[in-house]
Design a protein around this motif. Structure first.
Motif, short mmCIF file in Angstrom:
data_model
loop_
_atom_site.label_atom_id
_atom_site.label_comp_id
_atom_site.label_asym_id
_atom_site.label_seq_id
_atom_site.Cartn_x
_atom_site.Cartn_y
_atom_site.Cartn_z
N ILE A 15 0.93 2.49 4.61
CA ILE A 15 2.25 2.97 4.17
C ILE A 15 2.68 4.19 5.00
O ILE A 15 3.82 4.27 5.45
CB ILE A 15 2.23 3.30 2.67
CG1 ILE A 15 2.17 2.00 1.87
CG2 ILE A 15 3.45 4.12 2.27
CD1 ILE A 15 1.99 2.19 0.37
N SER A 16 1.77 5.13 5.20
CA SER A 16 2.14 6.33 5.95
C SER A 16 2.39 6.03 7.42
O SER A 16 3.24 6.66 8.05
CB SER A 16 1.08 7.43 5.78
OG SER A 16 -0.17 6.99 6.22
N GLU A 17 1.68 5.05 7.96
CA GLU A 17 1.92 4.65 9.35
C GLU A 17 3.26 3.93 9.47
O GLU A 17 4.02 4.17 10.41
CB GLU A 17 0.79 3.74 9.82
CG GLU A 17 0.87 3.38 11.29
CD GLU A 17 -0.33 2.55 11.73
OE1 GLU A 17 -0.12 1.57 12.46
OE2 GLU A 17 -1.46 2.88 11.33
N GLN A 18 3.55 3.08 8.50
CA GLN A 18 4.80 2.34 8.49
C GLN A 18 6.00 3.29 8.44
O GLN A 18 7.02 3.06 9.09
CB GLN A 18 4.80 1.41 7.27
CG GLN A 18 5.95 0.46 7.17
CD GLN A 18 5.82 -0.40 5.92
OE1 GLN A 18 5.47 0.08 4.85
NE2 GLN A 18 6.10 -1.68 6.07
N GLN A 19 5.86 4.38 7.69
CA GLN A 19 6.95 5.35 7.56
C GLN A 19 6.85 6.47 8.59
O GLN A 19 7.61 7.43 8.54
CB GLN A 19 6.97 5.92 6.15
CG GLN A 19 7.30 4.87 5.12
CD GLN A 19 7.43 5.44 3.73
OE1 GLN A 19 7.54 6.65 3.53
NE2 GLN A 19 7.42 4.56 2.75
N GLN A 20 5.90 6.36 9.51
CA GLN A 20 5.69 7.32 10.60
C GLN A 20 5.58 8.75 10.06
O GLN A 20 6.22 9.68 10.56
CB GLN A 20 6.80 7.23 11.63
CG GLN A 20 6.86 5.88 12.33
CD GLN A 20 7.97 5.80 13.33
OE1 GLN A 20 9.02 6.43 13.18
NE2 GLN A 20 7.77 5.02 14.38
N MET A 21 4.75 8.93 9.04
CA MET A 21 4.55 10.25 8.45
C MET A 21 3.56 11.06 9.28
O MET A 21 2.52 10.56 9.68
CB MET A 21 4.00 10.13 7.03
CG MET A 21 4.93 9.50 6.05
SD MET A 21 4.06 9.30 4.48
CE MET A 21 5.41 9.13 3.37
N LYS A 22 3.95 12.31 9.52
CA LYS A 22 3.07 13.26 10.20
C LYS A 22 2.97 14.49 9.33
O LYS A 22 3.87 14.79 8.56
CB LYS A 22 3.63 13.63 11.57
CG LYS A 22 3.68 12.46 12.53
CD LYS A 22 4.27 12.89 13.85
CE LYS A 22 4.36 11.70 14.79
NZ LYS A 22 5.00 12.06 16.04
N ILE A 108 -2.44 -4.46 0.31
CA ILE A 108 -1.29 -4.03 1.13
C ILE A 108 -0.13 -4.99 0.95
O ILE A 108 1.03 -4.56 0.77
CB ILE A 108 -1.70 -3.90 2.61
CG1 ILE A 108 -2.64 -2.71 2.79
CG2 ILE A 108 -0.47 -3.76 3.51
CD1 ILE A 108 -3.33 -2.65 4.15
N LEU A 109 -0.39 -6.28 0.95
CA LEU A 109 0.67 -7.26 0.77
C LEU A 109 1.30 -7.16 -0.62
O LEU A 109 2.52 -7.27 -0.76
CB LEU A 109 0.14 -8.67 1.01
CG LEU A 109 -0.18 -9.02 2.46
CD1 LEU A 109 -0.87 -10.39 2.55
CD2 LEU A 109 1.08 -9.00 3.30
N LEU A 110 0.48 -6.97 -1.64
CA LEU A 110 0.99 -6.84 -3.00
C LEU A 110 1.91 -5.63 -3.14
O LEU A 110 2.98 -5.71 -3.74
CB LEU A 110 -0.16 -6.73 -4.01
CG LEU A 110 -0.96 -7.98 -4.29
CD1 LEU A 110 -2.21 -7.65 -5.10
CD2 LEU A 110 -0.10 -9.01 -5.03
N VAL A 111 1.50 -4.51 -2.58
CA VAL A 111 2.28 -3.28 -2.74
C VAL A 111 3.52 -3.29 -1.86
O VAL A 111 4.61 -2.94 -2.32
CB VAL A 111 1.40 -2.04 -2.47
CG1 VAL A 111 2.24 -0.77 -2.46
CG2 VAL A 111 0.29 -1.93 -3.51
N THR A 112 3.38 -3.68 -0.60
CA THR A 112 4.54 -3.67 0.29
C THR A 112 5.56 -4.75 -0.07
O THR A 112 6.72 -4.64 0.31
CB THR A 112 4.13 -3.80 1.76
OG1 THR A 112 3.37 -5.00 1.94
CG2 THR A 112 3.32 -2.60 2.21
N GLY A 113 5.13 -5.76 -0.80
CA GLY A 113 6.04 -6.80 -1.25
C GLY A 113 6.85 -6.41 -2.47
O GLY A 113 7.76 -7.12 -2.88
#
Length: 141
Positions: A15-22, A108-113
């Motif tokens: 999730i944090s990588e997908q949203q490019q969180m730093k 990951i699929l359950l949550v991102t879906g």
């Protein structure tokens, strides 16, 4: 079902990588301190206009000092001590309690879906990072 910390950590990293969180943990406070000190010094030397000039110069210098000091949040998550990972996992698992999954990929699929569920998990992650780690989060490049 026993809580599998590795699955939850993989989800949070995804999730944090997908949203490019730093994250900047200690450097952001140094930048803020620099702005305040420069504005104070500018005020001493130049009065009210000096405050504005000092604040601007301090802001630029503070931004330069902290640039490149942000680390990707997935890296921070994986470098946290096991005690901190467990605490974060417990907070997130309270949200995921009703889900059943077999591995990290399925979780990951359950949550991102599910947008609402992903938003709750993201909010828990952000809350942990800002409250427990006292860090500043930056999004994107």
């Amino acid at each position: 079902m026993p809580v599998r910390i590795n699955d939850v950590m993989a989800l949070l990293c995804h999730i944090s990588e997908q949203q490019q969180m730093k994250v900047a943990i200690k450097q952001s406070s140094k930048g803020a301190l620099m702005v305040g000190a420069a504005a104070f010094l500018g005020g001493l030397l130049g009065g009210p206009p000096g405050i504005a000039i000092g604040g601007a110069v301090g802001g630029l210098f503070g931004a330069w000092m902290t640039s490149g000091q942000f680390k990707p949040l997935p890296q921070i998550i994986m470098e946290m001590p096991m005690v901190q990972q467990q605490k974060l996992c417990d907070q997130v698992f309270a949200i995921l309690r009703s889900l059943a999954w077999t591995d990290a990929t399925q979780l990951i699929l359950l949550v991102t879906g599910n947008a609402a569920l992903q938003q709750k998990v993201t909010a828990a992650l952000i809350n942990y990072v800002t409250q427990e780690l006292r860090a500043e989060i930056q999004y994107g490049d």
